[in-house]
Design a protein around this motif. Structure first.
Motif, short mmCIF file in Angstrom:
data_model
loop_
_atom_site.label_atom_id
_atom_site.label_comp_id
_atom_site.label_asym_id
_atom_site.label_seq_id
_atom_site.Cartn_x
_atom_site.Cartn_y
_atom_site.Cartn_z
N PRO A 52 7.92 9.72 15.38
CA PRO A 52 8.20 8.92 14.20
C PRO A 52 7.16 8.77 13.20
N SER A 53 7.38 9.43 11.98
CA SER A 53 6.06 9.47 11.05
C SER A 53 6.86 9.37 9.59
N ALA A 54 6.71 8.29 8.80
CA ALA A 54 7.04 8.23 7.29
C ALA A 54 6.18 9.16 6.46
N GLN A 55 4.99 9.51 7.00
CA GLN A 55 4.09 10.10 6.29
C GLN A 55 4.45 11.48 6.52
N VAL A 56 4.85 12.07 7.65
CA VAL A 56 5.08 13.53 7.80
C VAL A 56 6.65 13.71 6.91
N LYS A 89 0.61 -1.32 -0.02
CA LYS A 89 0.18 -0.20 -0.04
C LYS A 89 0.91 1.30 0.06
N SER A 90 1.88 1.20 0.86
CA SER A 90 2.73 2.45 1.16
C SER A 90 3.53 2.70 -0.29
N ILE A 91 3.81 1.87 -1.17
CA ILE A 91 4.57 1.83 -2.39
C ILE A 91 3.53 2.17 -3.52
C1 S3P Z 1 2.59 4.98 6.33
C2 S3P Z 1 3.27 5.26 7.54
C3 S3P Z 1 2.78 5.13 8.80
C4 S3P Z 1 1.78 3.69 8.75
C5 S3P Z 1 0.78 3.98 7.55
C6 S3P Z 1 1.41 4.09 6.17
C7 S3P Z 1 3.19 5.47 5.06
O1 S3P Z 1 1.83 6.12 9.30
O2 S3P Z 1 1.09 3.51 10.08
O3 S3P Z 1 -0.19 2.92 7.75
O4 S3P Z 1 2.80 4.88 3.92
O5 S3P Z 1 4.08 6.35 5.11
P1 S3P Z 1 2.88 7.25 9.97
O6 S3P Z 1 3.51 7.97 9.29
O7 S3P Z 1 1.56 8.15 10.78
O8 S3P Z 1 3.31 6.44 11.25
#
Ligand code: S3P
Length: 454
Positions: free
Chosen positions: A188-192, A37-39
């Motif tokens: 920690p947040s990959a989304q941010v 999903k992320s990719i």
């Molecule tokens: C994701 C980052 C994570 C994860 C989410 C998908 C992404 O969230 O929980 O399901 O694809 O970057 P956070 O960035 O809020 O930690």
């Protein structure tokens, strides 16, 4: 919405909302998983930013990825989607005018349930010469956005929304060029991180994101693969600093999406906790920033074999798991962050492990698609498990023989799939509300469950 049915009665590509799930005598078989999903999100977004035509093979077809595809179309890309493989994945062909010629959207952009869509598109819009509103469903409207609004404002974008931009809908007025920043996200947040990097593409100079705990690095890898200057340096134990040079334009790219490791975790745990199970998963993504659940399960004693596959992009492997004798473990806050989406299913594994498993620093789970701490505790207790929440920690005592339960997923896909796996080892029938939410990330989940059930 949907009538109550048993798992054997229907077409699993559209799960019923109220399900009756029977325990399984045996679990055996081989599955191809939904595309990561992320990719998939990132591949669509970067195809929007790349002038020309990109293809994406094996993209997940969950509702979240579809939200991203329709927003890419609203911002000016031609997005063609067609079925691609047995895992019910899809192929996208995206032709876009690119980052310098995006269209101002005519109406508010609907991210549905998807936090990744909202946060990453916020970063993209911040660097555009127009205004757009990002909105979503009731769950998304409750999720924290101050952590995103703060860096985008520091870069020069205007962000409006309820409580000073702390929640969606977010109205973002972009600016060109943005100012570059050096930012350390509080959680920690990959989304941010990704939103800042995508905004950093449009900033003057070098934008830096400092992470004290490394999060998934798909945005960095995928920008680099498309010719953008992004550099990651390790810093301190487990930390890193990511730098992006402003002014780059991602090139069109043909992406092949690996199987979703977060989806894989449900079957790895199902195999490990069921007394008669052998499940093989093909082509799973094993990026080092995504494989924490596999490593934690192995530490618990799960028998998981991994065969690396050739790959020109993200690392992939076949995984094979079977019935295992599990022991409790201690999970550190950094490990919890690395396995954040897999914590619900790891808690189920812990109910079958000998001893007390403590999962530390899980507070962020309160801010996911549901309050997952509350959902895990209530749901697993309904099965008879011994689960407690102590501060930001989850504490699970095992092993406990689970009984059938009446549970609700809180319309959270990861809770729905966790409870469905619990139902496979329960003594009696389970009734679950909110099962259809599995389609957020894994539309064929219940079909796959029937494929491996004997
Ligand atoms: C994701 C980052 C994570 C994860 C989410 C998908 C992404 O969230 O929980 O399901 O694809 O970057 P956070 O960035 O809020 O930690």
């Amino acid at each position: 919405m949907n009538p109550t049915m048993t798992t054997r009665e229907r077409d699993w590509t559209l799960p019923a909302d109220h399900l009756t799930l029977e325990p399984a005598a045996r679990l055996v078989g081989e599955l191809w998983l939904p595309g990561d999903k992320s990719i998939s999100h990132r591949a669509l977004m970067l195809a929007l930013l790349a002038p020309g035509t990109s293809t994406i093979r094996g993209a997940g077809d969950g509702a979240d990825v579809r939200s991203t595809a329709s927003i890419a179309a609203a911002l000016g890309a031609d997005v063609a989607r067609q079925s691609s493989d047995d895992a019910s994945n899809v192929e996208y062909r995206v032709t876009s005018p690119g980052i310098d010629a995006l269209a101002a959207p005519e109406r508010s952009l609907d991210c549905g349930n998807s936090g990744t869509s909202l946060r990453l598109f916020a970063g993209i819009i911040a660097g555009q010469p127009f205004e757009a509103t990002l909105d979503g469903d009731a769950s998304l409207r409750g999720r924290p956005m101050a952590r995103l609004a703060a860096p985008l404002r520091a870069m020069g974008a205007t962000v409006h929304g309820p409580d000073g931009g702390a929640r969606p809908p977010l109205r973002i007025r972009g600016r060109r060029p943005l100012a570059s920043v050096e930012w350390t996200p509080e959680v920690p947040s990959a989304q941010v991180k990704s939103a800042i990097l995508l905004a950093g593409l449009r900033a003057d100079g070098v934008t830096r994101v400092r992470e004290t705990v490394a999060t998934r690095d798909h945005t960095e890898r995928m920008l680099r693969a498309r010719g953008v200057d992004v550099c990651t340096t390790s810093e301190g134990p487990g930390g890193s600093i990511v730098e992006i040079e402003g002014g780059g334009t991602p090139a069109p790219f043909d992406e092949v999406v690996p199987g979703d490791p977060s989806a894989a975790a449900f079957w790895l745990v199902a195999a490990a906790i069921h007394p008669d199970a052998e499940i093989r998963l093909r082509g799973v993504g094993v990026n080092p920033t995504r494989r924490a659940a596999v490593d934690l399960l192995r530490r618990m004693g799960a028998r998981i074999e991994e065969t690396a596959l050739e790959s020109r992009g993200e690392p992939r492997a076949d995984l094979e798991a079977c019935s295992s004798d599990l022991e409790a473990i201690e999970v550190s806050p950094a490990e919890t962050a690395a396995a954040i989406d897999e914590i619900p299913i790891l808690c189920l594994a812990a109910t079958q492990a000998r001893g007390r498993t403590t999962i530390r620093g899980a507070g962020e789970l309160r801010h996911k698609e549901s309050d997952r701490i509350a959902g895990i505790v209530a749901g697993l207790r309904a099965f008879g498990a011994k689960v407690q929440n102590q501060g930001d920690d989850l504490v699970v005592d095992g092993p406990t023989a689970l009984g059938g339960a009446a549970v609700d997923s809180l319309d959270d896909h990861r809770l729905a799939m966790t409870f469905a796996v619990a139902a496979l080892i329960a003594r009696t029938q389970t009734k679950m509300g909110g099962a259809a939410s599995a389609a957020i990330s894994y539309p064929a989940f219940f079909r796959d469950l029937e494929r491996i059930r004997r």
